[in-house]
Write a protein that holds these residues in place. Structure first.
Motif, mmCIF file in Angstrom:
data_model
loop_
_atom_site.group_PDB
_atom_site.id
_atom_site.type_symbol
_atom_site.label_atom_id
_atom_site.label_comp_id
_atom_site.label_asym_id
_atom_site.label_seq_id
_atom_site.Cartn_x
_atom_site.Cartn_y
_atom_site.Cartn_z
ATOM 1 N N LEU A 85 0.846 -1.204 0.000
ATOM 2 C CA LEU A 85 0.000 0.000 0.000
ATOM 3 C C LEU A 85 0.878 1.249 0.000
ATOM 4 N N LYS A 86 1.949 1.216 0.772
ATOM 5 C CA LYS A 86 2.886 2.352 0.796
ATOM 6 C C LYS A 86 3.478 2.549 -0.594
ATOM 7 N N SER A 87 3.803 1.432 -1.230
ATOM 8 C CA SER A 87 4.372 1.496 -2.578
ATOM 9 C C SER A 87 3.363 2.117 -3.555
ATOM 10 N N ALA A 88 2.096 1.758 -3.408
ATOM 11 C CA ALA A 88 1.055 2.337 -4.287
ATOM 12 C C ALA A 88 1.014 3.854 -4.114
ATOM 13 N N PHE A 89 1.120 4.340 -2.874
ATOM 14 C CA PHE A 89 1.101 5.796 -2.656
ATOM 15 C C PHE A 89 2.342 6.455 -3.267
ATOM 16 N N GLU A 90 3.458 5.750 -3.210
ATOM 17 C CA GLU A 90 4.676 6.307 -3.832
ATOM 18 C C GLU A 90 4.465 6.473 -5.334
ATOM 19 N N TRP A 91 3.894 5.449 -5.970
ATOM 20 C CA TRP A 91 3.585 5.572 -7.405
ATOM 21 C C TRP A 91 2.617 6.736 -7.653
ATOM 22 N N LEU A 92 1.563 6.796 -6.838
ATOM 23 C CA LEU A 92 0.506 7.789 -7.108
ATOM 24 C C LEU A 92 0.995 9.222 -6.873
ATOM 25 N N SER A 93 1.973 9.376 -5.969
ATOM 26 C CA SER A 93 2.539 10.713 -5.774
ATOM 27 C C SER A 93 3.492 11.066 -6.912
ATOM 28 N N TYR A 94 3.854 10.074 -7.678
ATOM 29 C CA TYR A 94 4.832 10.237 -8.763
ATOM 30 C C TYR A 94 4.147 10.383 -10.123
ATOM 31 N N THR A 95 2.798 10.285 -10.127
ATOM 32 C CA THR A 95 2.059 10.403 -11.394
ATOM 33 C C THR A 95 1.305 11.721 -11.418
ATOM 34 N N SER A 96 0.038 11.642 -11.748
ATOM 35 C CA SER A 96 -0.788 12.845 -11.814
ATOM 36 C C SER A 96 -1.224 13.316 -10.426
ATOM 37 N N GLN A 97 -0.761 12.657 -9.375
ATOM 38 C CA GLN A 97 -1.063 13.040 -7.990
ATOM 39 C C GLN A 97 -2.574 13.176 -7.750
ATOM 40 N N PRO A 98 -3.291 12.077 -7.988
ATOM 41 C CA PRO A 98 -4.756 12.144 -7.951
ATOM 42 C C PRO A 98 -5.353 12.351 -6.569
ATOM 43 N N PHE A 99 -4.529 12.181 -5.513
ATOM 44 C CA PHE A 99 -5.094 12.350 -4.167
ATOM 45 C C PHE A 99 -5.175 13.807 -3.732
ATOM 46 N N ILE A 100 -4.532 14.708 -4.482
ATOM 47 C CA ILE A 100 -4.546 16.109 -4.047
ATOM 48 C C ILE A 100 -5.994 16.619 -3.987
ATOM 49 N N ASP A 101 -6.391 17.027 -2.773
ATOM 50 C CA ASP A 101 -7.744 17.549 -2.487
ATOM 51 C C ASP A 101 -8.856 16.512 -2.610
ATOM 52 N N LYS A 102 -8.502 15.241 -2.679
ATOM 53 C CA LYS A 102 -9.529 14.183 -2.825
ATOM 54 C C LYS A 102 -10.058 13.791 -1.434
ATOM 55 N N PRO A 130 2.753 16.472 1.175
ATOM 56 C CA PRO A 130 2.354 17.474 0.167
ATOM 57 C C PRO A 130 2.054 16.889 -1.210
ATOM 58 N N GLU A 131 2.725 15.820 -1.587
ATOM 59 C CA GLU A 131 2.511 15.267 -2.924
ATOM 60 C C GLU A 131 1.294 14.330 -2.962
ATOM 61 N N LEU A 132 0.724 14.029 -1.811
ATOM 62 C CA LEU A 132 -0.529 13.261 -1.764
ATOM 63 C C LEU A 132 -1.671 14.202 -1.370
ATOM 64 N N LYS A 133 -1.488 14.910 -0.259
ATOM 65 C CA LYS A 133 -2.386 16.005 0.169
ATOM 66 C C LYS A 133 -3.873 15.681 0.023
ATOM 67 N N ALA A 134 -4.238 14.504 0.553
ATOM 68 C CA ALA A 134 -5.659 14.134 0.517
ATOM 69 C C ALA A 134 -6.424 14.913 1.573
ATOM 70 N N ARG A 135 -7.726 15.038 1.375
ATOM 71 C CA ARG A 135 -8.608 15.641 2.389
ATOM 72 C C ARG A 135 -9.222 14.483 3.164
ATOM 73 N N ILE A 136 -8.610 14.167 4.279
ATOM 74 C CA ILE A 136 -9.024 12.976 5.038
ATOM 75 C C ILE A 136 -10.141 13.358 6.008
#
Ligand SMILES: Cc1cc2nc3c(=O)[nH]c(=O)nc-3n(C[C@H](O)[C@H](O)[C@H](O)COP(=O)(O)O)c2cc1C
Length: 203
Positions: A85-102, A130-136
């Motif tokens: 799961l940590k690895s998935a977040f590393e990938w997602l922060s390295y792409t279009s960063q879809p978690f920002i404000d999600k 900052p590169e994930l920056k989800a709204r939890i």
């Protein structure tokens, strides 16, 4: 109808976290369309020099971008989240960063009594980067302890009190999604892709 992603936080084939998300998917089908997504087909993060990511990662990133909110269900491994799961977040922060404000709701299941509470705390901290920056969703934990015994043969949660707690929690999340997405839109605060601060020579 809201569109949510249910992210299974493990690559285990017998996951009770997957069962929890499948239960949520069925139980709240009249309130949201929930697509249960796997991370088990993602390779381990390897920081490719050209920043080109595998298509499985991009597919998941695109689904998250299109969703109104994400429900992540995590197991607890050694008081934290599973490496996959940590690895998935590393990938997602390295792409279009879809978690920002999600908007994100966190749930978790574990075999012991604590229901993955320590993993959930770590998950919040990770999603705040900052590169994930989800709204939890704040001040909320849905903990499913003794998860091996928690479901009947039809995949229904046996404990009706747990279902009541989950219903309250899910209703809060639906409102939280509306409020958050409204706030994000009205503040125009959805930021473009963050550059990695540690790659900036000024720091
Ligand atoms: C490597 C490993 C480490 C674990 N560490 C913990 C732990 O720190 N705390 C805990 O409550 N359960 C721990 N467990 C048991 C988990 O509760 C259980 O495997 C997991 O949360 C269940 O999730 P799943 O059914 O979705 O696979 C561990 C299990 C494994 C395989």
């Amino acid at each position: 109808m809201k569109k949510f992603i249910g992210m299974v936080g493990t690559n285990s084939d017998q996951s009770t976290n997957r069962r929890l998300l499948q239960f949520i998917q069925k139980h709240f089908a009249n309130q949201a369309n929930i697509d249960v997504c796997e991370i088990k087909n993602l390779p381990a993060f390897n920081k490719p020099e050209d920043s080109v990511v595998p298509k499985e990662v991009q597919n998941l990133a695109d689904k998250i971008t299109e969703a109104d909110g994400v429900i992540i269900s995590t197991p607890e491994y050694n008081h934290s989240i599973p490496a996959i799961l940590k690895s998935a977040f590393e990938w997602l922060s390295y792409t279009s960063q879809p978690f920002i404000d999600k908007p994100v709701m966190i749930t978790g299941a574990s075999y012991g009594k604590l229901g993955s509470s320590r993993a959930q705390s770590h998950l919040r901290q990770i999603l705040d980067a900052p590169e994930l920056k989800a709204r939890i969703m704040p001040s909320s934990e849905f903990l499913l302890g003794n998860s091996l015994q928690a479901f009947d043969e039809n995949g229904i949660l046996k404990d009706y009190k747990k279902i009541e707690i989950l219903e309250e929690f899910f209703n809060d999340f639906v409102q939280f999604v509306d409020i958050t997405n409204h706030l994000v839109k009205s503040n125009h605060s959805r930021q473009k892709k963050q550059s990695f601060s540690w790659e900036n020579n000024d720091n």
